[in-house]
Scaffold this active site. Structure first.
Site, mmCIF file in Angstrom:
data_model
loop_
_atom_site.group_PDB
_atom_site.id
_atom_site.type_symbol
_atom_site.label_atom_id
_atom_site.label_comp_id
_atom_site.label_asym_id
_atom_site.label_seq_id
_atom_site.Cartn_x
_atom_site.Cartn_y
_atom_site.Cartn_z
ATOM 1 C CD GLU A 193 6.849 -49.792 -26.251
ATOM 2 O OE1 GLU A 193 6.603 -48.950 -27.130
ATOM 3 O OE2 GLU A 193 6.366 -49.734 -25.096
ATOM 4 C CG ASP A 252 3.453 -53.696 -26.759
ATOM 5 O OD1 ASP A 252 3.165 -52.874 -25.859
ATOM 6 O OD2 ASP A 252 4.247 -53.435 -27.686
#
Length: 336
Positions: free
Chosen positions: A45, A105
């Site tokens: 991320e 994500d």
């Protein structure tokens, strides 16, 4: 400082000095985003966040360096194009993958960054790489249960017999609109709608806020107390991404919580949603910046100014806090 980002195009950029300060301190010359607070690890991320900001400031050189490091070091799973989540010092002096499981994500945001890079810099190779990641997201991370689509946080470990484990902050709502524009529109539109449903029904306690982790069964959601019964480190990003989508109405308790912050004179670092208690520890500058963005989206101009000023004050003392600093930058993204 103002950073404007669109899923269809980049229309403006953060002040060069703000990006330069982040890049020079947190990104190694070969493109690795360093989390100093957590043993100098790198996460997928972190790479995806930096790619988004580099794109927004039209820094293609940095974007390509970050993406090249990511491909060479994290995109190493043999079964798909998803990114290994964590890289760091496995043994003294030996740096490599620590956790091969992915983080949804990061996969989503990396694909978005690549799609926008393809549009901005007119280079179809970025789109080819994005589509490969999107295929992995659809095939490995999205399941159907009880006539709804659920996004799993990772490929392995989130599907017990009782129902899926969900991280609400991984439901990056506006990304699914961008994916829908690339094809398979019905599927991605459905994921968008079902994810909004999940977020709307996943707020808890007297503060009515999203939890860092939840589980979902046929009866609906409940807090995953083993993984995190708080609105905190993870769930702050629910506010961020719904701000990008101009969809904060999904969070029923957000307005009252902003009132509460104003009343007590500080923003707690976490809210325990099982016990209805708040942390006495103050949140970081990045958290303040996200809440300032929310206040702005809700038309609370005075509170926005106050929270944003506090964010700037705190961030100046958080030199090595990668997460706070990147939230501070991401809170200024504008999605058209």
């Amino acid at each position: 400082m103002a950073l404007f980002f669109s899923w269809s195009s980049v229309s403006a950029a953060v002040e060069p000095s703000a990006w330069k300060a982040f890049r020079d301190h947190f990104i190694s010359p070969d493109g690795r985003v360093i989390d100093y607070v957590n043993g100098r690890i790198t996460t997928s991320e972190g790479q995806s966040y930096a790619m988004l900001v580099a794109l927004s400031v039209d820094d293609r050189q940095a974007f390509d360096i970050i993406w090249t490091w990511t491909k060479n070091n994290l995109q190493v799973r043999s079964v798909d194009s998803l990114l290994a989540w964590k890289w760091g010092e496995r043994l003294p002096g030996t740096w490599d993958i620590i956790d091969l499981n992915n983080a949804a994500d990061a996969d989503i945001l990396t694909a978005i960054a690549l799609l926008d890079a393809a549009e901005k810099w007119k280079d179809g190779s970025y789109r080819t790489e994005a589509v490969s990641i999107m295929k992995g997201i659809r095939n490995k991370l999205i399941i159907e249960k009880w006539d709804r689509l659920f996004l799993l946080p990772g490929y392995f470990g989130f599907t017990p017999d009782t129902g899926p484990v969900i991280n609400p902050s991984y439901l990056i709502i506006p990304s699914f609109k961008k994916f829908a524009a690339q094809g398979q529109k019905e599927f991605w539109d459905r994921l968008y709608a079902d994810s909004l449903f999940v977020l709307y029904h996943s707020t808890f306690g007297k503060y009515n806020l999203p939890a860092d982790w939840i589980t979902w069964n046929q009866a609906g959601p409940r807090i995953d107390t083993e993984k995190g019964a708080v609105f905190g480190y993870e769930a702050i990003r629910v506010v961020l991404y719904l701000s990008w989508d101009r969809n904060l109405k999904v969070l029923k308790g957000l307005g009252p919580y902003l009132d509460f912050i104003e009343q007590i004179g500080y923003m707690p670092s976490a809210v325990n949603l099982s016990e209805d208690t708040i942390s006495l520890h103050e949140a970081s500058g990045g958290f303040y910046a996200v809440m300032a963005r929310a206040a702005m989206e809700l038309g609370r101009k005075e509170q926005y100014a106050s929270l944003r000023a506090k964010a700037g004050e705190k961030i100046s003392y958080e030199k090595d806090d990668y997460y706070s600093n990147i939230l501070y930058l991401l809170s200024d993204i504008r999605v058209n």
